[in-house]
Design an enzyme around this catalytic site. Structure first.
Site, PDB file in Angstrom:
ATOM      1  N   ASN A   1       9.641   4.838   7.959  1.00  0.00           N
ATOM      2  CA  ASN A   1       9.577   3.918   9.103  1.00  0.00           C
ATOM      3  C   ASN A   1       9.261   2.476   8.758  1.00  0.00           C
ATOM      4  OD1 ASN A   1      10.015   6.119  10.727  1.00  0.00           O
ATOM      5  ND2 ASN A   1       7.833   6.498  11.054  1.00  0.00           N
TER       6      ASN A   1
ATOM      7  N   LYS B   1       1.661  -3.317   8.915  1.00  0.00           N
ATOM      8  CA  LYS B   1       2.872  -2.485   8.824  1.00  0.00           C
ATOM      9  C   LYS B   1       4.078  -3.223   9.394  1.00  0.00           C
ATOM     10  CE  LYS B   1       4.782   2.075   9.531  1.00  0.00           C
ATOM     11  NZ  LYS B   1       4.478   3.497   9.654  1.00  0.00           N
TER      12      LYS B   1
ATOM     13  N   LEU C   1       0.840  -1.213   0.000  1.00  0.00           N
ATOM     14  CA  LEU C   1       0.000   0.000   0.000  1.00  0.00           C
ATOM     15  C   LEU C   1       0.865   1.250   0.000  1.00  0.00           C
ATOM     16  CD1 LEU C   1      -2.696  -0.937   2.672  1.00  0.00           C
ATOM     17  CD2 LEU C   1      -3.104  -0.527   0.250  1.00  0.00           C
TER      18      LEU C   1
ATOM     19  N   ASP D   1       3.258  14.724  12.917  1.00  0.00           N
ATOM     20  CA  ASP D   1       3.647  14.829  11.507  1.00  0.00           C
ATOM     21  C   ASP D   1       2.412  14.896  10.606  1.00  0.00           C
ATOM     22  OD1 ASP D   1       5.296  14.967   9.342  1.00  0.00           O
ATOM     23  OD2 ASP D   1       5.867  12.851   9.352  1.00  0.00           O
TER      24      ASP D   1
HETATM   25  N1  LIG Z   1      -4.432   1.645   7.715  1.00  0.00           N
HETATM   26  C1  LIG Z   1      -4.097   1.891   6.449  1.00  0.00           C
HETATM   27  N2  LIG Z   1      -4.962   1.635   5.449  1.00  0.00           N
HETATM   28  C2  LIG Z   1      -4.631   1.900   4.160  1.00  0.00           C
HETATM   29  N3  LIG Z   1      -3.446   2.426   3.764  1.00  0.00           N
HETATM   30  C3  LIG Z   1      -2.535   2.694   4.706  1.00  0.00           C
HETATM   31  C4  LIG Z   1      -2.808   2.442   6.096  1.00  0.00           C
HETATM   32  N4  LIG Z   1      -1.719   2.808   6.810  1.00  0.00           N
HETATM   33  C5  LIG Z   1      -0.815   3.265   5.906  1.00  0.00           C
HETATM   34  N5  LIG Z   1      -1.289   3.203   4.647  1.00  0.00           N
HETATM   35  C6  LIG Z   1      -0.593   3.605   3.401  1.00  0.00           C
HETATM   36  O1  LIG Z   1       0.782   3.318   3.513  1.00  0.00           O
HETATM   37  C7  LIG Z   1       1.546   4.520   3.370  1.00  0.00           C
HETATM   38  C8  LIG Z   1       2.815   4.419   4.226  1.00  0.00           C
HETATM   39  O2  LIG Z   1       2.426   4.218   5.579  1.00  0.00           O
HETATM   40  P1  LIG Z   1       3.097   5.040   6.762  1.00  0.00           P
HETATM   41  O3  LIG Z   1       2.898   6.499   6.477  1.00  0.00           O
HETATM   42  O4  LIG Z   1       2.598   4.491   8.032  1.00  0.00           O
HETATM   43  O5  LIG Z   1       4.637   4.667   6.548  1.00  0.00           O
HETATM   44  P2  LIG Z   1       5.889   5.467   7.112  1.00  0.00           P
HETATM   45  O6  LIG Z   1       7.087   4.649   6.805  1.00  0.00           O
HETATM   46  O7  LIG Z   1       5.668   5.767   8.564  1.00  0.00           O
HETATM   47  O8  LIG Z   1       5.841   6.792   6.247  1.00  0.00           O
HETATM   48  P3  LIG Z   1       6.536   8.217   6.515  1.00  0.00           P
HETATM   49  O9  LIG Z   1       7.880   8.189   5.872  1.00  0.00           O
HETATM   50  O10 LIG Z   1       5.593   9.191   5.818  1.00  0.00           O
HETATM   51  O11 LIG Z   1       6.590   8.433   7.989  1.00  0.00           O
HETATM   52  C9  LIG Z   1       0.580   5.647   3.747  1.00  0.00           C
HETATM   53  O12 LIG Z   1       0.933   6.865   3.143  1.00  0.00           O
HETATM   54  C10 LIG Z   1      -0.744   5.105   3.189  1.00  0.00           C
HETATM   55  O13 LIG Z   1      -0.834   5.340   1.800  1.00  0.00           O
END
Ligand SMILES: Nc1ncnc2c1ncn2[C@@H]1O[C@H](COP(=O)(O)OP(=O)(O)OP(=O)(O)O)[C@@H](O)[C@H]1O
Length: 309
Positions: free
Chosen positions: A37, A53, A32, A143
């Site tokens: 992170n 995740k 997705l 954020d």
């Molecule tokens: N519960 C969810 N349902 C659907 N899509 C999701 C969900 N959680 C995250 N995503 C998708 O996955 C992407 C990446 O998730 P997330 O932002 O948690 O990762 P990250 O590594 O923490 O990103 P960042 O570098 O922005 O901090 C989100 O931008 C969204 O498109």
């Protein structure tokens, strides 16, 4: 042993992930999204979709889990956003993951592109509701940016990525420059309601004027001021009626409950005006007028449902 997850690694569709401790099985469907992170996959347990995740670092993932747990406290299990926390066992060690509700929808920018700008006030109100819930539980989102706001096809708003969330009173530890109060010399990077509301206001300005992010990113430090943002607020069109409130958010002089209530009142008043305009005869030809009236009435119906909840 818990290992750091390689950012370049990808799980394949149909791969089965079995939790080491809880034993739950999930089938990978597709990636997705990925960020600093971790990686988030759409997975299925039987026919039920979830978002899973995998964290690059266990410590960061743990702090996201802490916020999500705090947000679920006191709610019935079926309303919990976080549904499982476990490790995936690989030959080189355990990879930590958590499973959450899958939010089917688009990021805020995509939604506005698809559904047109007149939905922005409705989205803004719902986003303020999500922020209030978090603030009432003692947390700051941190954020807040367009990528972390998901909008369902029916216009419901959810926050994703609680990796930057911290308890109120601590220092903000993860932020994106243009949305950050400190970047604009407009206040400390301390976790409080006003920090999120400042980002909320920038997010609204950016939603109206997508060029803002690029322009703001190119400003030399001396020109990164609250006044620069206030001038942008003066140019809002869709959110023209919300200007004074947006300005107070940029000035840090309003709390989230008060902002939510004021936004609700303004939304209700602006929806009445839209309804009147839609029902007043004007120069449009028959079918165009019909379409306009139908879409305006649908918007008003949604506003009515939302503000009376
Ligand atoms: N519960 C969810 N349902 C659907 N899509 C999701 C969900 N959680 C995250 N995503 C998708 O996955 C992407 C990446 O998730 P997330 O932002 O948690 O990762 P990250 O590594 O923490 O990103 P960042 O570098 O922005 O901090 C989100 O931008 C969204 O498109």
């Amino acid at each position: 042993m818990t290992i750091s997850f390689d950012p370049n690694f990808r799980f394949s569709p149909n791969e089965i992930i079995t939790g080491k401790w809880n034993g739950a099985k999930y089938r990978i469907h597709r990636l997705l999204g990925k960020g600093a992170n971790g990686q988030v996959y759409l997975v299925y347990q039987g026919s039920r979709p979830f978002a899973m995740k995998f964290g690059f670092h266990a410590v960061d993932l743990q702090s996201e889990v802490n916020v999500l747990k705090a947000m679920s406290r006191g709610k019935p299990a079926k309303e919990h956003y976080l549904t499982d926390i476990d490790d995936y066992e690989t030959p080189s060690g355990n990879v930590p993951f958590y499973v959450m509700k899958y939010i089917e929808g688009y990021s805020l920018n995509e939604f506005i592109h698809r559904k047109q700008m007149q939905w922005l006030p409705v989205i803004g109100y719902q986003l303020l509701c999500r922020l209030c819930e978090l603030h009432q539980a003692g947390w700051t989102f941190g954020d807040l940016k367009a990528q972390n706001v998901m909008v369902t096809p029916y216009g419901q708003v959810n926050l994703v990525d609680f990796g930057g969330s911290v308890q109120q009173g601590k220092s903000v530890r993860q932020f994106t420059e243009v949305y950050d109060r400190g970047y604009w010399g407009a206040g400390e990077r301390s976790a409080d309601e006003a920090y999120d509301l400042f980002s909320f206001a920038v997010l609204c300005l950016q939603a109206e004027d997508p060029a803002l992010l690029k322009e703001a990113g190119q400003l030399i430090p001396q020109n990164r001021t609250r006044d620069w943002l206030l001038t942008k607020a003066d140019r809002t069109r869709v959110l023209a009626e919300f200007r004074p409130l947006l300005k107070r958010m940029l000035g840090g002089s309003v709390g989230s409950l008060e902002a939510r209530e004021e936004w609700r009142q303004l939304l209700r008043a602006s929806s009445h005006r839209t309804q009147l305009r839609a029902l007043t005869p004007n120069g449009r030809s028959g079918w165009i007028r019909g379409l306009f009236t139908a879409s305006a009435m649908m918007l008003c119906a949604v506003v009515y449902m939302i503000v009376s909840q």
